[in-house]
Design a protein around this motif. Structure first.
Motif, PDB file in Angstrom:
ATOM      1  N   VAL A  46     -34.881  -6.837  69.281  1.00 32.68           N
ATOM      2  CA  VAL A  46     -33.472  -6.518  69.056  1.00 32.68           C
ATOM      3  C   VAL A  46     -33.189  -6.509  67.562  1.00 32.68           C
ATOM      4  CG1 VAL A  46     -31.098  -7.333  69.410  1.00 32.68           C
ATOM      5  CG2 VAL A  46     -32.770  -7.545  71.257  1.00 32.68           C
ATOM      6  N   ALA A  47     -32.514  -5.455  67.096  1.00 35.36           N
ATOM      7  CA  ALA A  47     -32.020  -5.391  65.714  1.00 35.36           C
ATOM      8  C   ALA A  47     -30.570  -5.850  65.716  1.00 35.36           C
ATOM      9  CB  ALA A  47     -32.112  -3.968  65.191  1.00 35.36           C
ATOM     10  N   TRP A  48     -30.211  -6.721  64.742  1.00 34.15           N
ATOM     11  CA  TRP A  48     -28.854  -7.236  64.713  1.00 34.15           C
ATOM     12  C   TRP A  48     -28.331  -7.323  63.287  1.00 34.15           C
ATOM     13  CZ3 TRP A  48     -28.714 -11.674  61.851  1.00 34.15           C
ATOM     14  CH2 TRP A  48     -29.847 -12.469  61.810  1.00 34.15           C
ATOM     15  N   ALA A  49     -27.006  -7.311  63.180  1.00 33.34           N
ATOM     16  CA  ALA A  49     -26.310  -7.591  61.926  1.00 33.34           C
ATOM     17  C   ALA A  49     -25.660  -8.954  62.089  1.00 33.34           C
ATOM     18  CB  ALA A  49     -25.259  -6.525  61.634  1.00 33.34           C
ATOM     19  N   GLY A  50     -25.718  -9.766  61.049  1.00 33.56           N
ATOM     20  CA  GLY A  50     -25.117 -11.085  61.101  1.00 33.56           C
ATOM     21  C   GLY A  50     -23.613 -11.014  60.928  1.00 33.56           C
ATOM     22  N   LEU A  51     -22.938 -12.097  61.245  1.00 29.69           N
ATOM     23  CA  LEU A  51     -21.485 -12.191  61.066  1.00 29.69           C
ATOM     24  C   LEU A  51     -21.181 -13.289  60.068  1.00 29.69           C
ATOM     25  CD1 LEU A  51     -20.239 -11.859  64.754  1.00 29.69           C
ATOM     26  CD2 LEU A  51     -20.153 -10.141  62.945  1.00 29.69           C
ATOM     27  N   ASP A  52     -20.159 -13.063  59.245  1.00 31.56           N
ATOM     28  CA  ASP A  52     -19.711 -14.003  58.244  1.00 31.56           C
ATOM     29  C   ASP A  52     -18.194 -14.080  58.335  1.00 31.56           C
ATOM     30  OD1 ASP A  52     -19.861 -15.727  56.085  1.00 31.56           O
ATOM     31  OD2 ASP A  52     -20.043 -14.135  54.592  1.00 31.56           O
ATOM     32  N   GLY A  53     -17.622 -15.113  57.779  1.00 28.81           N
ATOM     33  CA  GLY A  53     -16.169 -15.294  57.837  1.00 28.81           C
ATOM     34  C   GLY A  53     -15.845 -16.492  58.695  1.00 28.81           C
ATOM     35  N   ASP A  54     -14.865 -16.336  59.566  1.00 30.88           N
ATOM     36  CA  ASP A  54     -14.407 -17.424  60.444  1.00 30.88           C
ATOM     37  C   ASP A  54     -15.347 -17.577  61.635  1.00 30.88           C
ATOM     38  OD1 ASP A  54     -12.147 -17.803  58.803  1.00 30.88           O
ATOM     39  OD2 ASP A  54     -11.047 -16.262  59.898  1.00 30.88           O
ATOM     40  N   VAL A  55     -16.580 -17.955  61.346  1.00 32.48           N
ATOM     41  CA  VAL A  55     -17.609 -18.040  62.388  1.00 32.48           C
ATOM     42  C   VAL A  55     -17.438 -19.305  63.239  1.00 32.48           C
ATOM     43  CG1 VAL A  55     -20.098 -18.160  62.792  1.00 32.48           C
ATOM     44  CG2 VAL A  55     -19.192 -16.626  61.046  1.00 32.48           C
ATOM     45  N   ALA A  56     -16.960 -20.398  62.653  1.00 31.23           N
ATOM     46  CA  ALA A  56     -16.827 -21.656  63.413  1.00 31.23           C
ATOM     47  C   ALA A  56     -15.944 -21.497  64.656  1.00 31.23           C
ATOM     48  CB  ALA A  56     -16.320 -22.780  62.506  1.00 31.23           C
ATOM     49  N   PRO A  57     -14.762 -20.851  64.560  1.00 25.82           N
ATOM     50  CA  PRO A  57     -13.972 -20.663  65.785  1.00 25.82           C
ATOM     51  C   PRO A  57     -14.677 -19.777  66.814  1.00 25.82           C
ATOM     52  CG  PRO A  57     -12.603 -20.309  63.846  1.00 25.82           C
ATOM     53  CD  PRO A  57     -14.022 -20.421  63.377  1.00 25.82           C
ATOM     54  N   ALA A  96     -42.889   0.542  66.459  1.00 29.71           N
ATOM     55  CA  ALA A  96     -41.650  -0.030  65.953  1.00 29.71           C
ATOM     56  C   ALA A  96     -41.858  -0.575  64.544  1.00 29.71           C
ATOM     57  CB  ALA A  96     -41.173  -1.152  66.877  1.00 29.71           C
ATOM     58  N   ASP A  97     -40.854  -0.410  63.706  1.00 28.90           N
ATOM     59  CA  ASP A  97     -40.854  -0.979  62.361  1.00 28.90           C
ATOM     60  C   ASP A  97     -39.960  -2.214  62.375  1.00 28.90           C
ATOM     61  OD1 ASP A  97     -40.712  -1.648  59.715  1.00 28.90           O
ATOM     62  OD2 ASP A  97     -39.918   0.280  59.039  1.00 28.90           O
ATOM     63  N   GLY A  98     -40.556  -3.373  62.558  1.00 28.50           N
ATOM     64  CA  GLY A  98     -39.805  -4.612  62.623  1.00 28.50           C
ATOM     65  C   GLY A  98     -39.216  -5.038  61.295  1.00 28.50           C
ATOM     66  N   THR A  99     -39.611  -4.383  60.201  1.00 31.52           N
ATOM     67  CA  THR A  99     -39.053  -4.720  58.886  1.00 31.52           C
ATOM     68  C   THR A  99     -37.782  -3.927  58.592  1.00 31.52           C
ATOM     69  OG1 THR A  99     -40.351  -3.062  57.686  1.00 31.52           O
ATOM     70  CG2 THR A  99     -41.364  -5.241  58.009  1.00 31.52           C
ATOM     71  N   LEU A 100     -37.418  -3.034  59.457  1.00 34.96           N
ATOM     72  CA  LEU A 100     -36.240  -2.187  59.246  1.00 34.96           C
ATOM     73  C   LEU A 100     -34.993  -3.007  58.919  1.00 34.96           C
ATOM     74  CD1 LEU A 100     -35.063   0.746  59.470  1.00 34.96           C
ATOM     75  CD2 LEU A 100     -34.546   0.185  61.841  1.00 34.96           C
ATOM     76  N   THR A 101     -34.767  -4.083  59.632  1.00 32.75           N
ATOM     77  CA  THR A 101     -33.557  -4.880  59.423  1.00 32.75           C
ATOM     78  C   THR A 101     -33.590  -5.672  58.119  1.00 32.75           C
ATOM     79  OG1 THR A 101     -34.475  -6.638  60.798  1.00 32.75           O
ATOM     80  CG2 THR A 101     -33.004  -5.059  61.877  1.00 32.75           C
ATOM     81  N   ASP A 102     -34.762  -5.796  57.484  1.00 36.80           N
ATOM     82  CA  ASP A 102     -34.842  -6.481  56.193  1.00 36.80           C
ATOM     83  C   ASP A 102     -33.976  -5.778  55.153  1.00 36.80           C
ATOM     84  OD1 ASP A 102     -36.657  -8.119  57.456  1.00 36.80           O
ATOM     85  OD2 ASP A 102     -38.413  -7.290  56.430  1.00 36.80           O
ATOM     86  N   ARG A 103     -33.735  -4.512  55.329  1.00 34.98           N
ATOM     87  CA  ARG A 103     -32.917  -3.725  54.391  1.00 34.98           C
ATOM     88  C   ARG A 103     -31.456  -4.154  54.407  1.00 34.98           C
ATOM     89  NH1 ARG A 103     -35.652   1.557  56.753  1.00 34.98           N
ATOM     90  NH2 ARG A 103     -37.759   1.057  56.097  1.00 34.98           N
ATOM     91  N   LEU A 104     -31.058  -4.901  55.431  1.00 34.18           N
ATOM     92  CA  LEU A 104     -29.670  -5.379  55.518  1.00 34.18           C
ATOM     93  C   LEU A 104     -29.468  -6.735  54.839  1.00 34.18           C
ATOM     94  CD1 LEU A 104     -28.939  -4.533  59.264  1.00 34.18           C
ATOM     95  CD2 LEU A 104     -28.044  -3.359  57.248  1.00 34.18           C
ATOM     96  N   ALA A 105     -30.510  -7.304  54.277  1.00 28.29           N
ATOM     97  CA  ALA A 105     -30.448  -8.675  53.753  1.00 28.29           C
ATOM     98  C   ALA A 105     -29.256  -8.906  52.820  1.00 28.29           C
ATOM     99  CB  ALA A 105     -31.747  -9.027  53.044  1.00 28.29           C
ATOM    100  N   GLY A 106     -28.979  -8.009  51.901  1.00 26.74           N
ATOM    101  CA  GLY A 106     -27.891  -8.203  50.943  1.00 26.74           C
ATOM    102  C   GLY A 106     -26.580  -7.554  51.341  1.00 26.74           C
ATOM    103  N   TYR A 107     -26.532  -6.961  52.513  1.00 20.63           N
ATOM    104  CA  TYR A 107     -25.319  -6.245  52.912  1.00 20.63           C
ATOM    105  C   TYR A 107     -24.173  -7.209  53.214  1.00 20.63           C
ATOM    106  CZ  TYR A 107     -22.047  -3.352  55.448  1.00 20.63           C
ATOM    107  OH  TYR A 107     -20.895  -2.718  55.841  1.00 20.63           O
ATOM    108  N   ARG A 108     -22.989  -6.886  52.718  1.00 21.68           N
ATOM    109  CA  ARG A 108     -21.748  -7.595  53.033  1.00 21.68           C
ATOM    110  C   ARG A 108     -20.689  -6.537  53.266  1.00 21.68           C
ATOM    111  NH1 ARG A 108     -25.222 -10.570  53.376  1.00 21.68           N
ATOM    112  NH2 ARG A 108     -25.485 -12.658  52.569  1.00 21.68           N
ATOM    113  N   GLY A 109     -20.243  -6.391  54.501  1.00 22.91           N
ATOM    114  CA  GLY A 109     -19.271  -5.359  54.854  1.00 22.91           C
ATOM    115  C   GLY A 109     -17.839  -5.823  54.638  1.00 22.91           C
TER     116      GLY A 109
END
Length: 141
Positions: A46-57, A96-109
């Motif tokens: 599974v490829a995923w994007a992380g979430l940031d912000g009000d994650v605790a709630p 499959a290229d499992g390193t594909l998601t490594d390109r998102l490491a510095g992304y902040r939307g």
């Protein structure tokens, strides 16, 4: 939180019991941040994007919903909730290229306010489809 298959005769009870759990959720603002995969680089799943912000709630909500599901006798995964947005899945046995998601490491939307929680029904297969079963507002308490 993954429930797996919910028997049709238990969906209404799940929807009713989930409403107060969602209602207890405060207003939340999130953004996509970073990314990764479930599975190894050689056999990604599974490829995923992380979430940031009000994650605790969001994590607290997942805990309340897990309690609701267990209270109804529904099976729930035992692993900890990891807030993420699933971007896609690699097909088993296909290159499959499992390193594909490594390109998102510095992304902040950009941030966005979370206004609702939806319960989805998945119809998996060669052309998966998804139907909304229920929707609840958040941050209304």
């Amino acid at each position: 939180m993954f429930l797996g298959t919910v028997p049709e005769e238990r969906v209404a009870a799940l929807v009713a019991a989930a409403a107060p759990a969602v209602a207890a959720t405060p207003a939340v603002t999130l953004r996509l941040a970073g990314g990764g995969r479930f599975g190894s680089a050689r056999r990604p799943q599974v490829a995923w994007a992380g979430l940031d912000g009000d994650v605790a709630p969001l994590v607290a909500l997942a805990g309340r919903l897990t309690d609701v599901a267990r209270g109804l006798g529904l099976p729930v995964e035992d692993r900890p909730f990891r807030p993420h947005l699933t971007l896609g899945r690699w097909r088993p046995g296909q290159p499959a290229d499992g390193t594909l998601t490594d390109r998102l490491a510095g992304y902040r939307g950009p941030s966005w306010p979370v206004t609702e929680v939806r319960l989805w029904e998945s119809h998996l297969g060669s052309r998966p489809t998804y139907d909304v079963v229920a929707t609840w507002s958040v941050g209304q308490a």
